[in-house]
Design a protein around this motif. Structure first.
Motif, short mmCIF file in Angstrom:
data_model
loop_
_atom_site.label_atom_id
_atom_site.label_comp_id
_atom_site.label_asym_id
_atom_site.label_seq_id
_atom_site.Cartn_x
_atom_site.Cartn_y
_atom_site.Cartn_z
N TYR A 380 13.70 40.08 29.42
CA TYR A 380 14.54 41.25 29.69
C TYR A 380 15.73 41.30 28.73
CZ TYR A 380 17.51 44.59 32.14
OH TYR A 380 18.29 45.67 32.44
N TYR A 381 16.33 40.15 28.41
CA TYR A 381 17.56 40.13 27.61
C TYR A 381 17.33 39.85 26.14
CZ TYR A 381 20.19 40.26 31.95
OH TYR A 381 20.71 40.66 33.15
N ARG A 382 16.09 39.78 25.69
CA ARG A 382 15.80 39.38 24.32
C ARG A 382 16.14 40.47 23.31
NH1 ARG A 382 9.22 39.50 23.86
NH2 ARG A 382 9.75 38.64 21.82
N THR A 383 16.40 41.69 23.74
CA THR A 383 16.54 42.81 22.81
C THR A 383 17.90 42.87 22.13
OG1 THR A 383 17.19 44.23 24.67
CG2 THR A 383 14.87 44.23 24.04
N TRP A 384 18.91 42.11 22.63
CA TRP A 384 20.23 42.19 22.04
C TRP A 384 20.74 40.79 21.72
CZ3 TRP A 384 21.54 46.84 20.36
CH2 TRP A 384 20.92 47.94 20.94
N VAL A 385 22.04 40.59 21.68
CA VAL A 385 22.61 39.31 21.22
C VAL A 385 22.54 38.32 22.38
CG1 VAL A 385 24.63 38.22 20.18
CG2 VAL A 385 24.16 40.64 19.74
N SER A 386 21.47 37.52 22.41
CA SER A 386 21.24 36.66 23.57
C SER A 386 20.92 35.21 23.23
CB SER A 386 20.06 37.23 24.40
OG SER A 386 20.31 38.56 24.79
N SER A 451 13.98 36.96 19.55
CA SER A 451 14.67 38.24 19.63
C SER A 451 13.73 39.36 19.22
CB SER A 451 15.91 38.25 18.73
OG SER A 451 16.82 37.26 19.15
N LEU A 452 13.91 40.52 19.85
CA LEU A 452 13.08 41.68 19.55
C LEU A 452 13.95 42.92 19.65
CD1 LEU A 452 10.26 42.97 19.08
CD2 LEU A 452 10.05 43.12 21.58
N ARG A 453 14.16 43.60 18.54
CA ARG A 453 14.98 44.80 18.55
C ARG A 453 14.17 45.96 19.11
NH1 ARG A 453 19.90 44.65 18.92
NH2 ARG A 453 20.15 43.38 17.07
N HIS A 454 14.64 46.53 20.19
CA HIS A 454 13.91 47.61 20.86
C HIS A 454 14.21 48.95 20.19
CE1 HIS A 454 11.94 49.75 24.11
NE2 HIS A 454 13.01 50.52 24.22
N ALA A 455 13.16 49.71 19.87
CA ALA A 455 13.32 51.04 19.28
C ALA A 455 13.40 52.07 20.40
CB ALA A 455 12.15 51.35 18.36
N LYS A 456 14.50 52.80 20.45
CA LYS A 456 14.71 53.79 21.50
C LYS A 456 13.68 54.91 21.40
CE LYS A 456 17.94 56.98 21.58
NZ LYS A 456 17.26 58.14 22.23
N VAL A 457 13.28 55.43 22.56
CA VAL A 457 12.35 56.55 22.58
C VAL A 457 12.97 57.73 21.84
CG1 VAL A 457 13.23 57.40 24.80
CG2 VAL A 457 10.91 57.98 24.09
N THR A 458 12.15 58.45 21.10
CA THR A 458 12.64 59.54 20.26
C THR A 458 12.91 60.79 21.09
OG1 THR A 458 11.32 58.67 18.44
CG2 THR A 458 12.17 60.91 18.21
N GLY A 459 14.15 61.26 21.06
CA GLY A 459 14.50 62.54 21.68
C GLY A 459 14.04 62.66 23.12
N ASN A 460 13.39 63.76 23.43
CA ASN A 460 12.89 64.01 24.78
C ASN A 460 11.37 63.88 24.82
OD1 ASN A 460 13.40 64.46 27.46
ND2 ASN A 460 13.30 66.68 27.33
N ARG A 461 10.85 62.93 24.05
CA ARG A 461 9.40 62.70 24.03
C ARG A 461 8.92 62.30 25.41
NH1 ARG A 461 7.22 61.70 18.87
NH2 ARG A 461 5.24 61.63 20.00
N SER A 462 7.67 62.66 25.70
CA SER A 462 7.06 62.34 26.99
C SER A 462 5.60 61.99 26.77
CB SER A 462 7.18 63.54 27.94
OG SER A 462 6.40 63.33 29.10
N PRO A 463 5.04 61.09 27.58
CA PRO A 463 3.60 60.80 27.45
C PRO A 463 2.72 62.02 27.66
CG PRO A 463 4.69 59.11 28.75
CD PRO A 463 5.71 60.19 28.54
N TYR A 464 3.26 63.07 28.28
CA TYR A 464 2.46 64.27 28.51
C TYR A 464 2.42 65.18 27.29
CZ TYR A 464 2.62 62.72 33.32
OH TYR A 464 2.49 61.97 34.46
#
Length: 556
Positions: A380-386, A451-464
């Motif tokens: 859970y915490y691996r995405t930032w300075v941990s 560590s793993l840098r998480h890429a934020k979801v783009t804009g208002n993208r949706s699986p639909y």
């Protein structure tokens, strides 16, 4: 009627998703009548009912928990019968009340457990409503939405403040899910009459606890598959309360937790008043003990705790300073997001409780109890300075385990105890069982999680939106997905190796050993499957073909 195992599930998924995508697109265009027609069509679809039953009885990890009728697992014939009985009747069965511990608090959280029949009906309605609301919700709303996560919310905060320190208003709603006004929620729903009447029946179905019936006059009971979506609908528009009047403000919400950011403190004071008035219209109030304002860089207590992370900026010299847009101007500060101190303390206390409870357990049993907690927390915490936090937790865990080992052998020397419980593995000593045993068990460490840098979801993208390549790729990049599973998803192009369908955001994924030998964990013998496909493959081992030899396999 075909047997459950013989249902063409590829065709079922494609048909249901095609209608959901049309609902999503019609909502984006603002064609309300078309949306309602498509929703009624999907509601009556036999394939949609089959898929709802499959989600509840096979894919859902809560399938072993019974409602008031005591029914748990369903046989294939019972699943078919349930799919044939699914219809909206404007009536609902009461929920069974359960209490679960609330993280970070001695209090307990109430859950309302529906029956299997009600879960299937709620899942059917969610399949109908979710595409419409995915097209309506704000791009900065992340909780309870498909394909979005708390890591996206944290990344959104980081991108907002990394070039400019700001004030933050942390908004916490008091008992949000228990106090939502039913009339206000139903007024915002704007669904076809059959769905609206059924949702009203669920909201007012009542709770049974210790053979006592209690009516539900407000709130959306947690535990049903439709409850998170109903809570999102009730809170829809909360962010616009601030952003419509102050376009420079940014509201980032995850369920009932919200951060409002703006460079001016007076503006946030007014935003808090606007939020208080808006929440009152749906029967909610702010939790004054947890709602507060701070600055990311200045003040006595800069920064804020949000979703288990501490978000803060620090004054630093030019060699450590962050840089502005383009990478030229030095800002004089850097933005760090670290695990919150309260969450670190709670995690360490939880490990201590397990170690004390396992004083008389075999070493392998203690290791198997600790490993899921260590790996889950670290993922859970691996995405930032941990990493510094991970190292400190490993040292403190070692101290607790040393005390555990010494209490077991008070008359032995420290060297003897260390030689018994710590063994060489990958050029370092680890808490492990002897390597001479058939299956060596060793304790996972927090620092093993990279560590793993998480890429934020783009804009208002949706699986639909139908971009399955984008969403299947993101599924393999989630922090909680193991490196082995992520590699398999990448090699398989985001598709299940058994049915050939793209992995959906709600799918339960499992790693399968192709030849059935669970000790052979080479990548050539592993594949990622849906949970239900894994079951089907195990039943029909002789009929299985590897992914490269399957014909007529297509995505959604």
């Amino acid at each position: 009627m075909a047997a459950w195992q013989d249902i063409p599930w590829q065709k079922v998924h494609r048909h249901v998703f095609r209608l959901q995508k049309r609902i999503y697109q019609a909502t984006q265009r603002g064609h309300v009548r078309t949306v309602h027609k498509l929703q009624n069509l999907l509601l009556k679809s036999w394939y949609a009912r089959l898929l709802a039953v499959r989600r509840v009885s096979q894919d859902n990890r809560g399938k072993h928990t019974a409602g008031v009728d005591g029914t748990k697992l369903l046989t294939p014939s019972q699943r078919l019968r349930l799919a044939g009985q699914l219809q909206l009747t404007s009536k609902a069965t009461p929920l069974r009340r359960m209490w679960i511990p609330k993280r970070g608090s001695p209090e307990k959280r109430p859950l309302g457990i529906p029956t299997q029949h009600e879960r299937a009906r709620q899942t059917l309605v969610r399949q109908v409503l979710e595409p419409e609301w995915e097209a309506k919700l704000s791009p900065h709303t992340y909780g309870f939405r498909p394909g979005r996560s708390c890591w996206d919310a944290i990344a959104a905060v980081f991108h907002r403040i990394k070039f400019r320190p700001q004030y933050l208003l942390k908004v916490d709603i008091a008992k949000c899910f228990d106090r939502i006004d039913h009339s206000a929620l139903l007024a915002k729903l704007h669904a076809p009459p059959d769905i609206r009447r059924q949702v009203r029946a669920w909201l007012r179905s009542g709770i049974i606890e210790a053979d006592t019936f209690m009516p539900t006059g407000a709130g959306t009971p947690q535990g049903g598959s439709c409850s998170p979506l109903l809570a999102l609908i009730a809170l829809h528009g909360m962010d616009e309360t601030s952003t419509q009047l102050y376009p420079e403000a940014r509201a980032i919400a995850y369920a009932d937790d919200c951060l409002v950011l703006h460079p001016d403190r007076a503006t946030l004071d007014h935003c808090q008043q606007l939020l208080t008035a808006w929440l009152a219209r749906i029967g909610l109030t702010l939790n004054v003990n947890k709602t507060h304002m701070s600055h990311t860089l200045e003040g006595d207590q800069p920064g804020v705790d949000f979703l288990g992370f501490t978000i803060r900026q620090y004054r630093v010299g030019k060699h450590q300073s962050g840089k502005g847009p383009g990478g030229y101007q030095r800002l004089g500060y850097k933005t760090l997001i670290t695990p919150a101190k309260a969450n670190i303390k709670e995690h360490l206390a939880e490990l201590g409780r397990v170690i004390r409870a396992g004083q008389n357990w075999p070493q392998a049993t203690l290791i198997h109890k600790l490993n899921p907690k260590i790996r889950g927390w670290a993922n859970y915490y691996r995405t930032w300075v941990s990493q510094a936090t991970f190292g400190r937790l490993d040292r403190l865990t070692w101290v607790k385990l040393r005390s555990w080992a010494r209490r077991r052998h008070p008359n032995k020397s420290a060297r003897w105890v260390a030689n018994r419980y710590w063994h060489q593995r990958a050029a370092r000593l680890v808490f492990a069982t002897p390597a001479t045993r058939p299956s060596q068990a060793y304790l996972a460490s927090h620092t093993d999680t990279s560590s793993l840098r998480h890429a934020k979801v783009t804009g208002n993208r949706s699986p639909y939106d139908g971009d399955w390549v984008y969403w299947s790729k993101r599924r393999g990049q989630y922090p909680t997905v193991s490196p082995r599973l992520a590699t398999l998803i990448k090699h398989q192009g985001g598709r299940c190796a058994y049915c050939g369908l793209f992995f959906h955001h709600a799918d339960q994924l499992e790693i399968d050993h192709i030849n059935g030998n669970r000790r052979d964990s080479r990548y050539v013998n592993l594949q990622a499957l849906h949970g239900h496909c894994h079951d089907a493959k195990s039943r029909k081992q002789g009929d299985y073909l590897p992914v490269g030899r399957r014909d007529n396999v297509s995505g959604h």
